[in-house]
Design a protein around this motif. Structure first.
Motif, PDB file in Angstrom:
ATOM      1  N   THR A   1     -10.844 -12.543 -10.951  1.00  0.00           N
ATOM      2  CA  THR A   1      -9.683 -12.013 -10.231  1.00  0.00           C
ATOM      3  C   THR A   1     -10.055 -10.788  -9.417  1.00  0.00           C
ATOM      4  OG1 THR A   1      -8.233 -12.724 -12.049  1.00  0.00           O
ATOM      5  CG2 THR A   1      -7.324 -11.107 -10.513  1.00  0.00           C
ATOM      6  N   MET A   2      -9.616 -10.783  -8.160  1.00  0.00           N
ATOM      7  CA  MET A   2      -9.631  -9.537  -7.399  1.00  0.00           C
ATOM      8  C   MET A   2      -8.187  -9.069  -7.316  1.00  0.00           C
ATOM      9  SD  MET A   2     -10.858  -8.567  -3.517  1.00  0.00           S
ATOM     10  CE  MET A   2     -12.615  -8.506  -3.869  1.00  0.00           C
ATOM     11  N   TYR A   3      -7.905  -7.991  -8.013  1.00  0.00           N
ATOM     12  CA  TYR A   3      -6.546  -7.442  -7.984  1.00  0.00           C
ATOM     13  C   TYR A   3      -6.484  -6.441  -6.843  1.00  0.00           C
ATOM     14  CZ  TYR A   3      -2.220  -5.200  -9.403  1.00  0.00           C
ATOM     15  OH  TYR A   3      -0.945  -4.698  -9.419  1.00  0.00           O
ATOM     16  N   CYS A   4      -5.585  -6.683  -5.902  1.00  0.00           N
ATOM     17  CA  CYS A   4      -5.440  -5.765  -4.774  1.00  0.00           C
ATOM     18  C   CYS A   4      -4.230  -4.878  -5.013  1.00  0.00           C
ATOM     19  CB  CYS A   4      -5.365  -6.536  -3.464  1.00  0.00           C
ATOM     20  SG  CYS A   4      -6.970  -7.254  -3.019  1.00  0.00           S
ATOM     21  N   LYS A   5      -4.527  -3.627  -5.317  1.00  0.00           N
ATOM     22  CA  LYS A   5      -3.502  -2.628  -5.659  1.00  0.00           C
ATOM     23  C   LYS A   5      -2.844  -2.117  -4.386  1.00  0.00           C
ATOM     24  CE  LYS A   5      -1.739   1.033  -8.055  1.00  0.00           C
ATOM     25  NZ  LYS A   5      -0.590   1.288  -7.182  1.00  0.00           N
ATOM     26  N   GLU A   6      -1.508  -2.143  -4.401  1.00  0.00           N
ATOM     27  CA  GLU A   6      -0.802  -1.688  -3.194  1.00  0.00           C
ATOM     28  C   GLU A   6      -0.967  -0.189  -2.975  1.00  0.00           C
ATOM     29  OE1 GLU A   6       0.710  -1.840  -6.051  1.00  0.00           O
ATOM     30  OE2 GLU A   6       1.779   0.067  -6.028  1.00  0.00           O
ATOM     31  N   ILE A   7      -1.106   0.179  -1.719  1.00  0.00           N
ATOM     32  CA  ILE A   7      -1.115   1.598  -1.334  1.00  0.00           C
ATOM     33  C   ILE A   7       0.044   1.754  -0.373  1.00  0.00           C
ATOM     34  CG2 ILE A   7      -2.365   3.390  -0.080  1.00  0.00           C
ATOM     35  CD1 ILE A   7      -4.971   2.158  -1.085  1.00  0.00           C
ATOM     36  N   ARG A   8       1.080   2.395  -0.837  1.00  0.00           N
ATOM     37  CA  ARG A   8       2.255   2.607   0.009  1.00  0.00           C
ATOM     38  C   ARG A   8       2.959   3.879  -0.451  1.00  0.00           C
ATOM     39  NH1 ARG A   8       6.488  -2.117  -1.830  1.00  0.00           N
ATOM     40  NH2 ARG A   8       4.767  -3.543  -1.544  1.00  0.00           N
ATOM     41  N   PRO A   9       3.798   4.429   0.403  1.00  0.00           N
ATOM     42  CA  PRO A   9       4.412   5.714   0.048  1.00  0.00           C
ATOM     43  C   PRO A   9       5.135   5.685  -1.287  1.00  0.00           C
ATOM     44  CG  PRO A   9       4.796   5.231   2.362  1.00  0.00           C
ATOM     45  CD  PRO A   9       4.162   4.005   1.773  1.00  0.00           C
ATOM     46  N   SER A  10       5.700   4.506  -1.662  1.00  0.00           N
ATOM     47  CA  SER A  10       6.479   4.461  -2.893  1.00  0.00           C
ATOM     48  C   SER A  10       5.633   4.181  -4.130  1.00  0.00           C
ATOM     49  CB  SER A  10       7.554   3.370  -2.761  1.00  0.00           C
ATOM     50  OG  SER A  10       6.945   2.126  -2.470  1.00  0.00           O
ATOM     51  N   SER A  11       4.317   4.011  -3.975  1.00  0.00           N
ATOM     52  CA  SER A  11       3.478   3.804  -5.155  1.00  0.00           C
ATOM     53  C   SER A  11       3.530   5.045  -6.039  1.00  0.00           C
ATOM     54  CB  SER A  11       2.023   3.557  -4.729  1.00  0.00           C
ATOM     55  OG  SER A  11       1.922   2.396  -3.955  1.00  0.00           O
TER      56      SER A  11
ATOM     57  N   LEU B   1      -1.394   6.572   6.297  1.00  0.00           N
ATOM     58  CA  LEU B   1      -1.709   5.895   5.039  1.00  0.00           C
ATOM     59  C   LEU B   1      -2.629   4.687   5.290  1.00  0.00           C
ATOM     60  CD1 LEU B   1      -1.072   6.428   2.104  1.00  0.00           C
ATOM     61  CD2 LEU B   1       0.811   4.813   2.262  1.00  0.00           C
ATOM     62  N   ILE B   2      -2.415   3.983   6.399  1.00  0.00           N
ATOM     63  CA  ILE B   2      -3.303   2.866   6.735  1.00  0.00           C
ATOM     64  C   ILE B   2      -4.729   3.386   6.945  1.00  0.00           C
ATOM     65  CG2 ILE B   2      -3.813   1.055   8.430  1.00  0.00           C
ATOM     66  CD1 ILE B   2      -0.743   0.950   8.989  1.00  0.00           C
ATOM     67  N   LEU B   3      -4.843   4.481   7.681  1.00  0.00           N
ATOM     68  CA  LEU B   3      -6.172   5.058   7.920  1.00  0.00           C
ATOM     69  C   LEU B   3      -6.797   5.531   6.607  1.00  0.00           C
ATOM     70  CD1 LEU B   3      -5.344   7.125  11.153  1.00  0.00           C
ATOM     71  CD2 LEU B   3      -6.720   5.029  11.027  1.00  0.00           C
ATOM     72  N   GLY B   4      -5.989   6.165   5.757  1.00  0.00           N
ATOM     73  CA  GLY B   4      -6.505   6.647   4.477  1.00  0.00           C
ATOM     74  C   GLY B   4      -6.967   5.506   3.591  1.00  0.00           C
ATOM     75  N   ALA B   5      -6.178   4.437   3.541  1.00  0.00           N
ATOM     76  CA  ALA B   5      -6.520   3.283   2.699  1.00  0.00           C
ATOM     77  C   ALA B   5      -7.784   2.601   3.221  1.00  0.00           C
ATOM     78  CB  ALA B   5      -5.363   2.292   2.685  1.00  0.00           C
ATOM     79  N   HIS B   6      -7.885   2.484   4.526  1.00  0.00           N
ATOM     80  CA  HIS B   6      -9.083   1.864   5.093  1.00  0.00           C
ATOM     81  C   HIS B   6     -10.318   2.721   4.784  1.00  0.00           C
ATOM     82  CE1 HIS B   6     -12.017   0.863   8.273  1.00  0.00           C
ATOM     83  NE2 HIS B   6     -11.625  -0.367   7.992  1.00  0.00           N
ATOM     84  N   GLY B   7     -10.155   4.033   4.873  1.00  0.00           N
ATOM     85  CA  GLY B   7     -11.274   4.927   4.548  1.00  0.00           C
ATOM     86  C   GLY B   7     -11.689   4.779   3.093  1.00  0.00           C
ATOM     87  N   LEU B   8     -10.695   4.674   2.197  1.00  0.00           N
ATOM     88  CA  LEU B   8     -10.998   4.535   0.773  1.00  0.00           C
ATOM     89  C   LEU B   8     -11.709   3.207   0.503  1.00  0.00           C
ATOM     90  CD1 LEU B   8     -10.635   5.754  -2.059  1.00  0.00           C
ATOM     91  CD2 LEU B   8      -8.454   4.523  -2.211  1.00  0.00           C
ATOM     92  N   ALA B   9     -11.206   2.121   1.110  1.00  0.00           N
ATOM     93  CA  ALA B   9     -11.844   0.815   0.912  1.00  0.00           C
ATOM     94  C   ALA B   9     -13.279   0.820   1.451  1.00  0.00           C
ATOM     95  CB  ALA B   9     -11.022  -0.279   1.601  1.00  0.00           C
TER      96      ALA B   9
END
Ligand SMILES: [Zn+2]
Length: 474
Positions: free
Chosen positions: A163-173, A218-226
């Protein structure tokens, strides 16, 4: 469900030999071997070739699985799945995507609990294993915390599926969304001997941005983290109905902004993305996808159930875009059967192009195996039957009344088998299904799991205010 992983089922002899089958390797040479064998040692494929040759090299001590009359393929890779949707099967009929989101997804997502998600994930893992699926990408659509993720991942670990679990990254997380995602990655990525991986979900489609459910930062931050962690980003892209009065196409008509163009404009479109649906992509979007290396998770039965249209799969593949297959969640089309995805993908493209060879059975088998591994970044580990890869394998019997007569075993698999027909399914060399029976769950446990899941389903639907038919589960 959330207890510790149970002991792995008793290991067979150190070396396992699946012999005498029609072996479809789906390797770079598209090698198929009549009367072929696959040898496995310590979870790894160590030899593939004609049975006589492999058997001679491996020696007599190997435990044998007789695959005569069977087709032996890489385990299927489901690149777009929502495991908790399993509790809401059968409620999504008759709704266009946009209505389905309002009337079904939002209320269920708001009311489902971590315990519901864990039970649904456990049940869904067994449904997938029975259908020859050995890997899935679970795309989180709810605001989850670490205990939610722990529950889901303990459940899939217990079932044994990759399984690859893809954890959501969004303001309400919960908490700081990027920090929580990084914590989940640190905690789980590479767990269960590498069977569990962690990616992230970023929703960047037009309505989400317009509704401020996500921000460009947040999109830029998530892409940087990935990028820093070397993992994938799953994203619903260019989906929705073909209507131009509402939904995605209305937004494109009004703003000129396409989802793919938006990611490109932000400077983040690259091969980290697993883009689900890609239904309403334009020529320029296809060019951008091809240049970027981003992967597409085509979800043909999901689009079909919702009357959503047909994705331009042949055109994307022709442009060099890697296109894999996903079932989407069972709250949409009620099934996670990957053979169904292959068959429907083939039929829709042939209809769209009025060409009976727009996609062949081999094309869709590759989309359901090696292409899935590729877009998930796992092509060096799984997706084909080659020495050095993890032994994720599905064996289907071609001796039943519906398929005892065949001239092309790949066409027989794709067009006349059903997911539930797998006789043996291995993940990491462990037989999780043997002779059509689960090895990690006996019949009584399976029956108890079904009852438990139904209880969770009834209560979760009631909490969500969903008016389920009164005859449900009678
Ligand atoms: Zn989805």
């Amino acid at each position: 469900v959330t207890s510790a992983p149970r002991e792995r089922s008793p290991r067979l002899a150190a070396t396992l030999l699946i012999e005498g089958g029609f072996v479809v390797t789906v390797d770079a040479n598209a090698r198929v071997i009549d009367d072929g064998a696959v040898a496995i040692r310590d979870g790894i494929i160590v030899d593939v070739g004609p049975t006589a040759e492999v058997a001679a090299r491996i020696g007599p001590e190997a435990e044998r699985i007789d695959a005569r009359g069977c087709i032996v393929v890489p385990g299927f890779v489901n690149t777009h799945q929502h495991l908790w949707y399993g509790l809401f099967k059968g409620l999504g009929g008759g709704l266009l995507l946009e209505r389905w989101v309002e009337q079904l997804l939002l209320p269920t997502a708001a009311s489902i609990t971590a315990a519901d998600a864990a039970v649904s994930s456990y049940l869904c893992a067994f449904e997938m294993l029975a259908s020859g699926t050995t890997t899935c990408l679970d795309h989180s659509v709810t605001a989850t915390d670490t205990s939610w993720v722990d529950g889901v991942l303990r459940a899939v670990d217990r079932a044994g599926i990759r399984t690859m679990y893809c954890k959501e990254i969004r303001p309400s997380s919960a908490g700081d969304p990027l920090a929580t995602a990084e914590e989940v990655h640190a905690r789980w990525h590479g767990a269960a001997g590498g069977r569990i991986g962690i990616g992230f979900v970023v929703e960047s489609t037009a309505h989400w941005v317009a509704a401020r459910l996500v921000s460009e930062d947040l999109i830029l931050g998530a892409h940087g983290l990935a990028t820093n962690l070397g993992t994938r980003l799953s994203n619903h892209t260019a989906g929705g109905t073909m209507a131009v009065e509402f939904g995605y196409l209305e937004s494109v008509r009004r703003t000129g902004r396409t989802d793919i163009g938006f990611l490109h404009g932000l400077g983040v479109l690259d091969d980290r993305w697993v883009l689900a649906h890609a239904l309403n992509v334009r020529d320029r979007d296809i060019e951008l996808l091809a240049c970027s290396g981003a992967g597409v998770a085509h979800t043909p039965t999901s689009e079909s159930c919702r009357g959503g249209g047909i994705a331009p799969v042949r055109r994307m593949r022709g442009a060099g875009v890697p296109v894999a297959l996903g079932s989407d969640g069972p709250m949409v089309d009620t099934s996670v059967d990957m053979i169904e995805q292959m068959k429907v993908a083939l039929m829709l493209q042939n209809q769209l192009h009025l060409d009976p060879a727009a996609l062949t059975p081999y094309d869709v088998l590759a989309m359901g195996t090696i292409e899935g591994a590729r877009i998930m970044g796992l092509e060096d580990q799984i997706g084909s039957l080659e020495p050095g890869k993890r032994a994720d394998i599905a064996v289907f019997d071609l001796d039943g009344p519906g398929d005892a007569v065949w001239h092309d075993p790949i066409a027989a698999l794709v067009l006349s088998k059903h997911g539930t027909d797998a006789v043996h399914v291995l993940v990491d060399g462990e037989l999780l299904v043997r002779d059509g029976t689960y090895t990690r769950l006996d019949a009584a446990e399976l029956a108890a799991l079904a009852v438990e899941a139904r209880c969770h389903a009834v209560e979760a639907a009631a909490r969500a205010g969903i008016d389920a038919p009164k005859w449900a589960f009678r």
